[in-house]
Each structure stands twice: as C-alpha cells, then as structure tokens.
Design a protein around this motif. Structure first.
Motif, PDB file in Angstrom:
ATOM      1  N   LEU A 120       0.826  -1.206   0.000  1.00  0.00           N
ATOM      2  CA  LEU A 120       0.000   0.000   0.000  1.00  0.00           C
ATOM      3  C   LEU A 120       0.863   1.261   0.000  1.00  0.00           C
ATOM      4  N   LYS A 121       1.966   1.226   0.731  1.00  0.00           N
ATOM      5  CA  LYS A 121       2.862   2.401   0.737  1.00  0.00           C
ATOM      6  C   LYS A 121       3.433   2.652  -0.651  1.00  0.00           C
ATOM      7  N   SER A 122       3.836   1.603  -1.301  1.00  0.00           N
ATOM      8  CA  SER A 122       4.396   1.772  -2.647  1.00  0.00           C
ATOM      9  C   SER A 122       3.332   2.252  -3.631  1.00  0.00           C
ATOM     10  N   LEU A 123       2.059   1.936  -3.349  1.00  0.00           N
ATOM     11  CA  LEU A 123       0.991   2.347  -4.250  1.00  0.00           C
ATOM     12  C   LEU A 123       0.593   3.804  -4.052  1.00  0.00           C
ATOM     13  N   PHE A 124       0.604   4.276  -2.790  1.00  0.00           N
ATOM     14  CA  PHE A 124       0.089   5.620  -2.488  1.00  0.00           C
ATOM     15  C   PHE A 124       1.169   6.641  -2.110  1.00  0.00           C
ATOM     16  N   LYS A 125       2.416   6.256  -2.071  1.00  0.00           N
ATOM     17  CA  LYS A 125       3.444   7.201  -1.618  1.00  0.00           C
ATOM     18  C   LYS A 125       3.664   8.340  -2.609  1.00  0.00           C
ATOM     19  N   GLU A 126       3.344   8.113  -3.882  1.00  0.00           N
ATOM     20  CA  GLU A 126       3.555   9.162  -4.880  1.00  0.00           C
ATOM     21  C   GLU A 126       2.572  10.333  -4.727  1.00  0.00           C
ATOM     22  N   TYR A 127       1.493  10.143  -3.948  1.00  0.00           N
ATOM     23  CA  TYR A 127       0.495  11.207  -3.781  1.00  0.00           C
ATOM     24  C   TYR A 127       0.782  12.104  -2.582  1.00  0.00           C
ATOM     25  N   GLY A 128       1.622  11.679  -1.671  1.00  0.00           N
ATOM     26  CA  GLY A 128       1.958  12.506  -0.520  1.00  0.00           C
ATOM     27  C   GLY A 128       2.495  11.676   0.629  1.00  0.00           C
ATOM     28  N   GLN A 129       2.785  12.372   1.713  1.00  0.00           N
ATOM     29  CA  GLN A 129       3.343  11.702   2.884  1.00  0.00           C
ATOM     30  C   GLN A 129       2.250  10.920   3.621  1.00  0.00           C
ATOM     31  N   ILE A 130       2.557   9.667   3.915  1.00  0.00           N
ATOM     32  CA  ILE A 130       1.607   8.789   4.592  1.00  0.00           C
ATOM     33  C   ILE A 130       1.965   8.739   6.072  1.00  0.00           C
ATOM     34  N   LYS A 131       0.957   8.961   6.924  1.00  0.00           N
ATOM     35  CA  LYS A 131       1.188   8.933   8.368  1.00  0.00           C
ATOM     36  C   LYS A 131       0.970   7.541   8.949  1.00  0.00           C
ATOM     37  N   SER A 132      -0.068   6.849   8.508  1.00  0.00           N
ATOM     38  CA  SER A 132      -0.326   5.515   9.057  1.00  0.00           C
ATOM     39  C   SER A 132      -1.183   4.712   8.082  1.00  0.00           C
ATOM     40  N   ILE A 133      -1.084   3.392   8.228  1.00  0.00           N
ATOM     41  CA  ILE A 133      -1.897   2.441   7.444  1.00  0.00           C
ATOM     42  C   ILE A 133      -2.397   1.373   8.411  1.00  0.00           C
ATOM     43  N   ARG A 134      -3.687   1.121   8.375  1.00  0.00           N
ATOM     44  CA  ARG A 134      -4.248   0.082   9.249  1.00  0.00           C
ATOM     45  C   ARG A 134      -5.251  -0.749   8.449  1.00  0.00           C
ATOM     46  N   PHE A 135      -5.203  -2.051   8.677  1.00  0.00           N
ATOM     47  CA  PHE A 135      -6.092  -2.991   7.992  1.00  0.00           C
ATOM     48  C   PHE A 135      -7.343  -3.220   8.824  1.00  0.00           C
ATOM     49  N   ARG A 136      -8.443  -3.429   8.126  1.00  0.00           N
ATOM     50  CA  ARG A 136      -9.730  -3.676   8.777  1.00  0.00           C
ATOM     51  C   ARG A 136     -10.458  -4.807   8.052  1.00  0.00           C
ATOM     52  N   SER A 137     -11.595  -5.217   8.622  1.00  0.00           N
ATOM     53  CA  SER A 137     -12.453  -6.277   8.063  1.00  0.00           C
ATOM     54  C   SER A 137     -11.723  -7.604   7.956  1.00  0.00           C
ATOM     55  N   LEU A 138     -10.827  -7.839   8.919  1.00  0.00           N
ATOM     56  CA  LEU A 138     -10.131  -9.116   8.949  1.00  0.00           C
ATOM     57  C   LEU A 138     -10.964 -10.158   9.685  1.00  0.00           C
ATOM     58  N   ALA A 166     -11.530 -16.421   4.079  1.00  0.00           N
ATOM     59  CA  ALA A 166     -11.511 -14.972   3.820  1.00  0.00           C
ATOM     60  C   ALA A 166     -10.723 -14.698   2.548  1.00  0.00           C
ATOM     61  N   LYS A 167     -11.295 -13.897   1.663  1.00  0.00           N
ATOM     62  CA  LYS A 167     -10.673 -13.636   0.368  1.00  0.00           C
ATOM     63  C   LYS A 167     -10.176 -12.202   0.220  1.00  0.00           C
ATOM     64  N   PHE A 168     -10.646 -11.316   1.059  1.00  0.00           N
ATOM     65  CA  PHE A 168     -10.283  -9.912   0.889  1.00  0.00           C
ATOM     66  C   PHE A 168     -10.205  -9.243   2.251  1.00  0.00           C
ATOM     67  N   VAL A 169      -9.590  -8.054   2.272  1.00  0.00           N
ATOM     68  CA  VAL A 169      -9.514  -7.193   3.456  1.00  0.00           C
ATOM     69  C   VAL A 169      -9.673  -5.751   2.994  1.00  0.00           C
ATOM     70  N   ASN A 170      -9.911  -4.887   3.965  1.00  0.00           N
ATOM     71  CA  ASN A 170      -9.984  -3.450   3.704  1.00  0.00           C
ATOM     72  C   ASN A 170      -8.898  -2.745   4.499  1.00  0.00           C
ATOM     73  N   ALA A 171      -8.611  -1.516   4.120  1.00  0.00           N
ATOM     74  CA  ALA A 171      -7.549  -0.767   4.792  1.00  0.00           C
ATOM     75  C   ALA A 171      -7.884   0.716   4.789  1.00  0.00           C
ATOM     76  N   TYR A 172      -7.242   1.436   5.712  1.00  0.00           N
ATOM     77  CA  TYR A 172      -7.336   2.897   5.808  1.00  0.00           C
ATOM     78  C   TYR A 172      -5.927   3.479   5.711  1.00  0.00           C
TER      79      TYR A 172
END
Length: 350
Positions: free
Chosen positions: A124-142, A164-170
């Motif tokens: 996820l960091k490699s996917l969204f780092k080009e848009y700005g500084q990331i403070k935190s990433i947390r997974f949900r719906s596990l 379980a086939k998928f998860v969500n994240a913030y």
C-alpha cells in the motif's frame, strides 16, 4: 494470744461471707420460682403479642429509614446531574473539538476496499506514496483464523481465516489534498481479480444516487469483481460496494454499483431478475423503496372467477329463493283476498 485473736476474726469473717453469699443466692431463686408460678397462658399470649407488635414497629421504622435513604440518594443524584450539566459546558466543547478533529482526520484518510488477503503495508505504501506523505496504514475487516485471536493480532501475525478472500484498509495522509489525489487509484487492479475501491473516509462525502444502482438478493459468497463484470456491459463502473458482516466477512445479500454516467443506470435496470451466481438479483435505483412482486394479475383473475362463481351461485340461490318465497306469498294472498271481500261481514252487519 494474738494468733488466737486472728483465728477468731478470720472465722467470724468467713461466717459473715457465707451468710451474705447465701442471702444473695436465695432471692433470685425465689424470684424465678415466683415468676414461673405467676406466668400464666394469658400472660404468655400477651407477651407474644407485644413482641410481635414491637417487631412490626421495628420493621416499619426500617422501611421508613430505607425510603428516606433512597430519597436522599435520588436528591444527591439529581444534584450531581445538575452539577454535571453545569460542568458539561466544557465537556460538550471538548466533544465538539474531538468531532472536528476526527472529521479533519477522516478527510485526510482514504478507505481502500477489496484488497487481497496477501496485501501488506509495504504494498500500500508503494501504491500511495507518490500522492503525498503517509502517516499511518491500518487494515480492517479481517476475519481471524481462530476465535481467540483479536483482529489486531490477526493482522499483525497474518493469521486470517482460510475462507476470507479480501480485506480493507485505511491510509491516513498528512494533508487533505494528498488524500484527494489518491482517489485516482480507484478501480485499479492491484492483483488478478481484485479491483480496489478508493474513497474518502469522511462521513460528509456525498454519494451520487443518480449514478448508482441498488442490488438485492445477492449471493453471500459474491465478490466485488463478479458484480463489476456483470454490470460492465451497462457502462463504466466506478465502484462496487457489497455490504458485509464484520465478524464473518460474508455478504448480507445487498450492495451498490456506482457508474460513470447516468445512462448506465437505465441499462442496469434492465438487468433486473438477471441471474448472477445462480440467483436472480434485484436491481433498482438508489432511494426507491423496494416493492414486493405484485401478484395482482393472479389475484385479479381469482376474485373474478370467484365473482363469477358467486354470481352463478347467487343466480341459483335467487331462483330457488324466489321459488321458496312464492309459496308463502300465495298463502298470504288468499287471506288478503278474503279480507278485501266483505261478503259475509257485510251480511252479518246488515
């Protein structure tokens, strides 16, 4: 001589002590005997009644005391509530500040849905780092592999349920503009069969109902991509959202599809009652109330048939009923004719 005098005095003292002790012991014994003799059955009954009355009085006093204590507690609670309400000026302000702070954080937070279970923070960091500084990433719906594990431990240890086939994240950015830029990743295929859904986590983010469609009677094991493929014929699909259970991760049987244009909605409505994963899905516009399939044609024929049957029965019943009435009517007409003909009566009167 002195010894003799001492002996005499000691003996005299002993005799006096014995007499005094006997005098002390005798009266209570006599009194007890006298009391035993004096107490009769009537007196015993009176004593029992008096003791019962005394107990009742004591119980009433205890109840009154308890009621007073309750009243005092209620008054003290009311006072504390009033004090709390007077003090809540600051607490309400603090709560408002917290809400405002949470809202600002949500505006900087991006929800990423339909991620594969194998997804990691680094991906996820490699996917969204080009848009700005990331403070935190947390997974949900596990869905943890074991009931004893919490969702946080399952996310840390990567112990997810095999079904379980998928998860969500913030993903939380440092600035709001970076989160808005990250929405460009919406619909990208992060893995084979996993098109992610990216949206702002703020509650104020408006959902366009004019470009959306509500889906019902979905399979519980359905995936977002299968819905996307089913409705891709109608037009460009922006996002697919299937409402799922938090504990099990299974779908609840309904969801939403957001299209790029409103024209796709009209085409999607034609897919109502189409089969998806062995089930006839229900498609309607967002905001419209679902109406149960009307059985008016079947019901309309039924009452008509019933009406025809009833009319036939009524006709038969009317005919028979008229025939039944005809007999008493003939009987009733004869005396009327007799009454109207004053032959005999006129002769008698004459």
């Amino acid at each position: 001589k002195e010894n003799k005098k001492r002996k005499r005095t000691e003996e005299a003292e002993k005799v006096s002590e014995d007499q005094s002790s006997s005098a002390l012991q005798e009266p209570p014994i006599k009194a007890k005997k006298a009391r035993k003799k004096e107490l009769s059955k009537a007196e015993k009954n009176l004593a029992n009644r008096e003791s019962a009355l005394e107990r009742a009085d004591e119980e009433e006093e205890q109840k009154l005391f308890q009621n007073k204590a309750k009243q005092k507690k209620g008054a003290s609670q009311a006072i504390t509530k009033s004090v709390a309400n007077s003090d809540t000026g600051t607490t309400v302000k603090q709560q408002k500040k917290k809400k405002v702070a949470d809202e600002t954080v949500n505006r900087r937070t991006v929800f990423v849905g339909n991620l594969p279970v194998s997804c990691t923070v680094q991906v996820l960091k490699s996917l969204f780092k080009e848009y700005g500084q990331i403070k935190s990433i947390r997974f949900r719906s596990l869905v943890p592999a074991e009931d004893t594990l919490s969702k946080k431990l399952a996310a840390i240890k990567h112990k997810v349920h095999p079904n379980a086939k998928f998860v969500n994240a913030y993903v939380v950015f440092k600035e709001e503009c970076d989160a808005i830029k990250a929405l460009n990743e919406n619909g990208t295929e992060i893995a084979s069969g996993f098109h992610i859904r990216v949206d702002i986590a703020s509650k104020n983010s408006s959902h366009d109902n004019k470009r959306s469609v509500f889906l019902g009677n979905l399979s519980y094991d359905i995936s977002d991509d299968s819905v996307r493929e089913h409705f891709s014929v109608c037009g460009g699909v922006v996002a697919v959202r299937i409402v799922r259970d938090r504990k099990t991760g299974l779908g609840k049987g309904f969801g939403y599809v957001l299209f790029e244009n409103t024209d796709a909605v009209q085409l999607a409505l034609k897919l109502n009652d189409s089969v998806l994963m062995g089930r006839k899905i229900r498609v309607k516009r967002c905001g419209e109330k679902w109406k149960a399939p009307q059985k008016s044609p079947v019901q309309s024929h039924a009452p008509k048939d019933r009406a025809d049957n009833t009319s036939k029965t009524k006709r038969c019943s009317n005919d028979s009923f008229v025939g039944e009435k005809a007999i008493p009517l003939k009987k009733s007409t004869k005396p009327k004719r007799l009454k109207t003909i004053p032959g005999n009566k006129a002769g008698k009167n004459k």
